[in-house]
Scaffold this motif. Structure first.
Motif, PDB file in Angstrom:
ATOM      1  N   GLN A  77      -7.647  28.688 -13.015  1.00  0.00           N
ATOM      2  CA  GLN A  77      -8.736  27.776 -13.440  1.00  0.00           C
ATOM      3  C   GLN A  77      -9.849  28.408 -14.107  1.00  0.00           C
ATOM      4  O   GLN A  77     -10.551  27.760 -14.724  1.00  0.00           O
ATOM      5  CB  GLN A  77      -9.298  27.087 -11.824  1.00  0.00           C
ATOM      6  N   PRO A 120      -5.680  18.532 -15.652  1.00  0.00           N
ATOM      7  CA  PRO A 120      -7.084  17.785 -15.682  1.00  0.00           C
ATOM      8  C   PRO A 120      -8.032  18.650 -16.236  1.00  0.00           C
ATOM      9  O   PRO A 120      -8.840  18.023 -16.946  1.00  0.00           O
ATOM     10  CB  PRO A 120      -7.166  18.288 -14.064  1.00  0.00           C
ATOM     11  N   ARG A 124     -10.321  16.498 -19.329  1.00  0.00           N
ATOM     12  CA  ARG A 124     -11.891  16.500 -19.325  1.00  0.00           C
ATOM     13  C   ARG A 124     -12.175  16.935 -20.685  1.00  0.00           C
ATOM     14  O   ARG A 124     -13.269  16.625 -21.413  1.00  0.00           O
ATOM     15  CB  ARG A 124     -12.417  17.495 -18.233  1.00  0.00           C
ATOM     16  N   ALA A 207      -9.955  10.761 -19.136  1.00  0.00           N
ATOM     17  CA  ALA A 207     -11.047  11.564 -18.491  1.00  0.00           C
ATOM     18  C   ALA A 207     -12.347  11.374 -18.624  1.00  0.00           C
ATOM     19  O   ALA A 207     -12.780  10.651 -19.697  1.00  0.00           O
ATOM     20  CB  ALA A 207     -10.855  13.061 -18.870  1.00  0.00           C
ATOM     21  N   ARG A 211     -17.042  16.362 -14.808  1.00  0.00           N
ATOM     22  CA  ARG A 211     -16.037  16.240 -13.873  1.00  0.00           C
ATOM     23  C   ARG A 211     -16.387  15.228 -12.850  1.00  0.00           C
ATOM     24  O   ARG A 211     -17.721  14.858 -12.463  1.00  0.00           O
ATOM     25  CB  ARG A 211     -16.187  17.552 -12.839  1.00  0.00           C
ATOM     26  N   TRP A 217     -15.141   8.076  -8.681  1.00  0.00           N
ATOM     27  CA  TRP A 217     -13.645   7.364  -8.265  1.00  0.00           C
ATOM     28  C   TRP A 217     -13.920   6.266  -7.492  1.00  0.00           C
ATOM     29  O   TRP A 217     -13.008   5.257  -7.466  1.00  0.00           O
ATOM     30  CB  TRP A 217     -12.891   8.458  -7.301  1.00  0.00           C
ATOM     31  N   GLN A 329      -6.897  13.760  -6.549  1.00  0.00           N
ATOM     32  CA  GLN A 329      -5.859  12.783  -7.142  1.00  0.00           C
ATOM     33  C   GLN A 329      -4.476  13.722  -7.126  1.00  0.00           C
ATOM     34  O   GLN A 329      -4.709  15.201  -7.725  1.00  0.00           O
ATOM     35  CB  GLN A 329      -6.139  12.420  -8.577  1.00  0.00           C
ATOM     36  N   THR A 380       0.504   8.718 -10.259  1.00  0.00           N
ATOM     37  CA  THR A 380      -0.643   9.584  -9.653  1.00  0.00           C
ATOM     38  C   THR A 380      -1.078   8.744  -8.387  1.00  0.00           C
ATOM     39  O   THR A 380      -1.637   7.548  -8.535  1.00  0.00           O
ATOM     40  CB  THR A 380      -1.909   9.359 -10.775  1.00  0.00           C
ATOM     41  N   LEU A 403      -3.677  17.175  -9.075  1.00  0.00           N
ATOM     42  CA  LEU A 403      -4.066  16.731 -10.117  1.00  0.00           C
ATOM     43  C   LEU A 403      -5.526  17.156 -10.570  1.00  0.00           C
ATOM     44  O   LEU A 403      -5.803  17.799 -11.657  1.00  0.00           O
ATOM     45  CB  LEU A 403      -3.804  15.431 -10.535  1.00  0.00           C
ATOM     46  N   ASP A 404      -6.575  16.598  -9.717  1.00  0.00           N
ATOM     47  CA  ASP A 404      -7.673  16.814  -9.655  1.00  0.00           C
ATOM     48  C   ASP A 404      -8.433  16.551  -8.494  1.00  0.00           C
ATOM     49  O   ASP A 404      -8.246  15.984  -7.606  1.00  0.00           O
ATOM     50  CB  ASP A 404      -8.344  15.506 -10.828  1.00  0.00           C
TER      51      ASP A 404
END
Length: 611
Positions: A77, A120, A124, A207, A211, A217, A329, A380, A403-404
């Motif tokens: 990451q 992800p 973004r 995206a 973030r 969401w 997600q 998803t 995923l996120d």
């Protein structure tokens, strides 16, 4: 002998058909073949099981664990964050850095895992730079596949070819034996994608510029209209009863996501379980969507009937409780056992301690009752539950891929202060392998022990990180190589290939082996393809009285050139939804580049490994 060969070929044909239709699962097919092959009398049962004692099987398992430790400590990451900072809004620079980083990381860990980490990140970046996501997802998948051409341990087919060389009495490939071919192919892939990306159907970048937060969401999935909080009064008929006795999902179509218990200053969130008993004063966070269970559900009437108070739910509520309850997600990979099942039948909450409150097929959210929706590869899922359960998803690779995570997860998850230790262990393992100080498998096992000692990964996470399906597939297909050699099938295939080419030059034979391996990989796993083609390639070399190394290398390179269809590799399947791709996109972009890889291999391989 011919009758025995016919039986072995018949079993092989059955296996290929089952692989092609994906029924049953690949690892089940492998077990069937392990049981069936000894019945032909060609090999014994102990020989059918010899793959379990193969050091390369243990090596592959160890590499899964090392790759998982890199994920858990945030190494991958952090590289993604560096990419974001360096690339800026330049699409060309972004593609270059993305492909180089992904190919580099994939040289030491699962390419599927690398893609899952970067999806992800790329989404973004795409939205922030106003670049269609479809222009970046294909470079991501191609770079992940090319990573298999970088090092000996990058992908199982390389180790299978290496093992076949040793089994036939030759010296195996070195750690960086594939690198002279992988690096030029990667360079050409970058140049190719800078041009070919323009032919990809541009799709919207799904995206956010920044973030996503929990509140985002809630808005995206319209949860504020579907999620409700209900306070139980002391006189409520639900108080004092177990959830499994009430069975509100079946009777009212209600899914209890969490239970708030205690006073405002000493409140705690409970994960609902079958044996949980409701108390007066509890606040239930519920998810309801009209469906078969209660198509005419009336929240106010339900609350009045059971003496409940309806409380508001906003994005701010999720933010305020972010230290206790979170969202994530996840994507359903092609290897998942959840495919074809509903969330209810899969016992999702029982297994993962999480509730599914949203589903997307590709880029389209499901509007119907999600509890009755069959899951598909690439779906998803929006899940909600305690952070400890969400963190466990980071260790999951077979059935779900994380995923996120929302922005709040940075504060909820543990500090990633062990990343330098993970990098140091990886460097040690690579040095041991490159210099041959100890056998590769011993170096990998030492790395696993050190990662456990430094608490970069625990035993439960290590076991979960191993892709057992891949290991069983390899073990189950290895006996075919021995059976085909004993019955003369390998020699017949080699002679047929040479006869078809009619005394052609070795380079043309090399091209034919690459092409056959690549075409076979369209229908069956590249791992199984390597098992079948490696002995054929060595037999061809023997018939030509040539070195086995160029022909073995052609098989290894072709096995990783799975660019041509979205089902050629799980890596391709994962990017279909985020990239908004069609089947034809992979054909138009992947087939020409596979031909480029073939030509490059035919030119370069003999220069490094002369005939």
């Amino acid at each position: 002998m011919m009758s025995e060969l016919a039986m072995v070929l018949a079993l092989l044909g059955v296996a290929v058909v089952m692989f092609a239709i994906n029924r049953p699962r690949m690892d089940v097919v492998a077990v069937i073949m392990m049981v069936a092959l000894p019945m032909t009398g060609v090999i014994s049962m102990s020989e059918a099981l010899m793959g379990f004692s193969d050091p390369n099987i243990v090596l592959i398992a160890g590499l899964f664990v090392i790759g998982e430790a890199l994920v858990r400590t945030g190494v991958a990451q952090r590289l993604g964050d560096w990419l974001t900072a360096r690339a800026g809004a330049s699409e060309a620079k972004l593609i270059f850095l993305l492909m180089v980083i992904v190919a580099g990381i994939g040289s030491f860990m699962s390419s599927t895992g690398v893609v899952a980490i970067f999806i992800p990140i790329v989404l973004r970046i795409a939205h922030k730079a106003q670049i269609p996501a479809g222009r970046l997802m294909m470079p991501l998948s191609i770079a992940a596949l090319i990573s298999g051409m970088m090092t000996l341990v990058a992908t199982p087919p390389n180790l299978i070819v290496h093992s076949e060389l040793i089994r036939q009495g030759y010296e195996g490939f070195g750690f960086f034996a594939l690198t002279p071919f992988g690096v030029p192919i990667l360079v050409m892939a970058v140049v190719y994608m800078l041009v070919a990306r323009r032919f990809l159907a541009p799709g919207p970048a799904p995206a956010r510029p920044e973030r996503a937060a929990l509140a985002n969401w809630v808005e995206d999935y319209s949860l504020a209209g579907r999620e409700h909080r209900l306070r139980l009064h002391q006189s409520s008929g639900l108080a004092g009863k177990r959830l499994d006795v009430l069975d509100l999902r079946a009777s009212a179509g209600i899914n209890i996501v969490a239970i708030e218990r205690g006073s405002r200053f000493r409140r705690k969130l409970l994960q609902p379980r079958a044996e949980t008993v409701l108390h007066g004063g509890d606040i239930l966070l519920i998810d309801h969507r009209a469906g078969d269970a209660a198509p005419d559900f009336d929240l106010d009437a339900f609350a009045q009937q059971h003496d409940l108070s309806v409380l508001p739910v906003t994005g701010q509520w999720f933010t305020d409780t972010a230290q206790e309850i979170g969202m994530a997600q996840v994507i359903v990979p092609p290897t998942s056992r959840l495919i074809g099942k509903t969330v209810t039948k899969a016992r999702f909450r029982n297994i993962y301690d999480l509730s599914v409150i949203g589903i997307k097929h590709g880029t389209k959210p499901v509007a119907a009752e999600i509890a009755n929706e069959n899951l598909r590869a690439g779906d998803t899922l929006l899940t909600v539950g305690p952070w400890r359960a969400i963190r466990k998803l980071q260790e999951e690779r077979r059935d779900l891929v994380l995923l996120d995570l929302p922005a709040e997860s940075d504060e909820a998850v543990p500090a990633r202060h062990r990343a330098p230790l993970a990098v140091g262990v990886l460097a040690l393992v690579v040095v041991l392998m490159v210099w041959g100080i100890v056998p590769n498998v011993q170096a990998a096992l030492l790395g696993c022990l050190l990662l456990g000692l430094f608490r970069c990964i625990d035993m439960a996470g290590a076991y979960r990180s191993i892709h057992w399906q891949s290991l069983i597939l390899i073990v189950g297909m290895l006996p075919f190589s021995l059976a085909l050699q004993r019955t003369g099938g390998v020699d017949i295939a080699a002679q047929a290939l040479l006869g078809w080419l009619d005394a052609a030059s070795p380079r043309l034979v090399l091209a034919a082996i690459f092409a056959v391996t690549g075409i076979l990989g369209l229908f069956i796993s590249n791992t199984a393809t390597a098992v079948l083609m490696a002995p054929v390639a060595l037999a061809v070399a023997s018939a030509l009285d040539a070195s086995p190394y160029p022909f073995a290398m052609a098989v290894a390179l072709a096995a990783s050139a799975a660019f041509m269809t979205p089902v050629s590799s799980p890596v391709n399947t994962l990017v279909v939804g985020p990239g908004n791709y069609r089947f034809s996109d992979f054909v138009r972009i992947g087939v020409p580049f596979a031909v480029i890889c073939l030509i490059t291999s035919v030119v370069l391989v003999p220069l490094v490994f002369p005939f």
